[in-house]
Write a protein that holds these residues in place. Structure first.
Motif, PDB file in Angstrom:
ATOM      1  N   PHE A   1       1.006  -0.650   0.014  1.00 46.97           N
ATOM      2  CA  PHE A   1       0.065  -0.320  -0.059  1.00 46.97           C
ATOM      3  C   PHE A   1       0.978   1.325  -0.296  1.00 46.97           C
ATOM      4  O   PHE A   1       0.317   2.427  -0.278  1.00 46.97           O
ATOM      5  N   ASP A   2       1.752   1.173   1.212  1.00 43.89           N
ATOM      6  CA  ASP A   2       2.909   2.578   0.665  1.00 43.89           C
ATOM      7  C   ASP A   2       3.189   2.846  -0.688  1.00 43.89           C
ATOM      8  O   ASP A   2       3.572   3.546  -1.157  1.00 43.89           O
ATOM      9  N   ASN A   3       3.570   1.036  -0.980  1.00 42.54           N
ATOM     10  CA  ASN A   3       4.273   1.701  -2.982  1.00 42.54           C
ATOM     11  C   ASN A   3       3.138   2.433  -3.867  1.00 42.54           C
ATOM     12  O   ASN A   3       3.252   2.883  -4.660  1.00 42.54           O
ATOM     13  N   ILE A   4       2.116   1.784  -3.780  1.00 46.80           N
ATOM     14  CA  ILE A   4       0.739   1.971  -4.176  1.00 46.80           C
ATOM     15  C   ILE A   4       0.314   4.137  -4.103  1.00 46.80           C
ATOM     16  O   ILE A   4       0.694   4.497  -5.245  1.00 46.80           O
ATOM     17  N   SER A   5       0.502   4.474  -2.612  1.00 44.78           N
ATOM     18  CA  SER A   5       0.947   5.643  -2.651  1.00 44.78           C
ATOM     19  C   SER A   5       1.914   6.215  -3.133  1.00 44.78           C
ATOM     20  O   SER A   5       1.443   7.331  -3.949  1.00 44.78           O
ATOM     21  N   SER A   6       2.859   5.975  -2.694  1.00 46.47           N
ATOM     22  CA  SER A   6       4.352   7.019  -4.146  1.00 46.47           C
ATOM     23  C   SER A   6       4.014   6.539  -5.241  1.00 46.47           C
ATOM     24  O   SER A   6       4.014   7.615  -5.320  1.00 46.47           O
ATOM     25  N   LEU A   7       3.575   5.682  -6.185  1.00 46.37           N
ATOM     26  CA  LEU A   7       2.573   6.239  -7.152  1.00 46.37           C
ATOM     27  C   LEU A   7       2.159   6.739  -8.007  1.00 46.37           C
ATOM     28  O   LEU A   7       2.268   7.628  -7.841  1.00 46.37           O
ATOM     29  N   ASP A   8       0.935   6.983  -6.893  1.00 48.26           N
ATOM     30  CA  ASP A   8       0.490   7.921  -7.103  1.00 48.26           C
ATOM     31  C   ASP A   8       0.130   9.371  -7.202  1.00 48.26           C
ATOM     32  O   ASP A   8      -0.134  10.374  -7.573  1.00 48.26           O
ATOM     33  N   LYS A   9       1.053   9.721  -5.575  1.00 49.32           N
ATOM     34  CA  LYS A   9       2.186  10.904  -5.550  1.00 49.32           C
ATOM     35  C   LYS A   9       2.553  10.634  -7.203  1.00 49.32           C
ATOM     36  O   LYS A   9       2.746  12.673  -7.351  1.00 49.32           O
ATOM     37  N   PHE A  10       3.602   9.978  -7.378  1.00 54.19           N
ATOM     38  CA  PHE A  10       4.584  10.421  -8.413  1.00 54.19           C
ATOM     39  C   PHE A  10       3.574  10.551  -9.757  1.00 54.19           C
ATOM     40  O   PHE A  10       3.857  11.986 -10.072  1.00 54.19           O
ATOM     41  N   PHE A  11       2.758  10.365  -9.679  1.00 52.75           N
ATOM     42  CA  PHE A  11       1.445  10.584 -11.205  1.00 52.75           C
ATOM     43  C   PHE A  11       1.200  11.877 -11.314  1.00 52.75           C
ATOM     44  O   PHE A  11       0.894  12.480 -11.866  1.00 52.75           O
ATOM     45  N   SER A  12       0.491  12.083  -9.858  1.00 55.59           N
ATOM     46  CA  SER A  12      -0.079  13.502  -9.283  1.00 55.59           C
ATOM     47  C   SER A  12       0.841  14.263  -9.472  1.00 55.59           C
ATOM     48  O   SER A  12       0.889  15.720 -10.165  1.00 55.59           O
ATOM     49  N   GLU A  13       2.277  14.630  -9.271  1.00 56.53           N
ATOM     50  CA  GLU A  13       3.379  15.406  -9.608  1.00 56.53           C
ATOM     51  C   GLU A  13       4.187  15.880 -10.456  1.00 56.53           C
ATOM     52  O   GLU A  13       4.183  16.678 -10.925  1.00 56.53           O
ATOM     53  N   TYR A  14       3.458  14.872 -10.893  1.00 57.90           N
ATOM     54  CA  TYR A  14       4.388  15.008 -12.749  1.00 57.90           C
ATOM     55  C   TYR A  14       3.355  15.311 -13.854  1.00 57.90           C
ATOM     56  O   TYR A  14       3.650  16.161 -14.700  1.00 57.90           O
ATOM     57  N   ARG A  15       1.854  15.065 -13.316  1.00 59.28           N
ATOM     58  CA  ARG A  15       0.778  15.774 -14.210  1.00 59.28           C
ATOM     59  C   ARG A  15       0.421  17.032 -13.636  1.00 59.28           C
ATOM     60  O   ARG A  15       0.272  18.288 -14.320  1.00 59.28           O
ATOM     61  N   ASN A  16       0.858  17.685 -12.492  1.00 58.60           N
ATOM     62  CA  ASN A  16       1.046  18.656 -11.952  1.00 58.60           C
ATOM     63  C   ASN A  16       2.319  19.916 -13.234  1.00 58.60           C
ATOM     64  O   ASN A  16       1.991  20.930 -12.907  1.00 58.60           O
ATOM     65  N   VAL A  17       3.127  18.681 -13.376  1.00 61.55           N
ATOM     66  CA  VAL A  17       4.313  19.418 -14.053  1.00 61.55           C
ATOM     67  C   VAL A  17       3.935  20.190 -15.505  1.00 61.55           C
ATOM     68  O   VAL A  17       4.284  21.408 -15.503  1.00 61.55           O
ATOM     69  N   THR A  18       3.267  19.662 -15.867  1.00 62.34           N
ATOM     70  CA  THR A  18       2.235  20.245 -17.321  1.00 62.34           C
ATOM     71  C   THR A  18       1.568  21.073 -16.792  1.00 62.34           C
ATOM     72  O   THR A  18       1.371  22.235 -17.952  1.00 62.34           O
ATOM     73  N   PHE A  19       0.576  21.081 -15.811  1.00 61.25           N
ATOM     74  CA  PHE A  19       0.412  22.568 -15.445  1.00 61.25           C
ATOM     75  C   PHE A  19       0.524  23.565 -15.528  1.00 61.25           C
ATOM     76  O   PHE A  19      -0.309  24.797 -15.865  1.00 61.25           O
ATOM     77  N   VAL A  20       1.692  23.518 -14.413  1.00 57.45           N
ATOM     78  CA  VAL A  20       2.418  24.435 -14.057  1.00 57.45           C
ATOM     79  C   VAL A  20       3.126  25.462 -15.527  1.00 57.45           C
ATOM     80  O   VAL A  20       2.749  26.117 -15.967  1.00 57.45           O
TER      81      VAL A  20
END
Length: 51
Positions: free
Chosen positions: A29-48
């Motif tokens: 579950f920690d690994n899933i959370s880390s992947l979720d955070k990675f994709f969320s932050e990476y997506r935010n790069v394009t928004f910024v």
């Protein structure tokens, strides 16, 4: 121009940190959370960058 890129660099750094944490965690579950955070932050790069 360089000042405009700081928020994008910060989001990219957060994404990389989350990906590094994924490699170190042993809990599923920690690994899933880390992947979720990675994709969320990476997506935010394009928004910024679009802003």
């Amino acid at each position: 121009m360089k000042d405009l890129m700081y928020p994008a660099y910060q989001k990219f750094y957060s994404a990389i940190c989350a990906l590094e944490k994924f490699d170190k965690e042993n809990d599923f579950f920690d690994n899933i959370s880390s992947l979720d955070k990675f994709f969320s932050e990476y997506r935010n790069v394009t928004f910024v960058l679009q802003k």
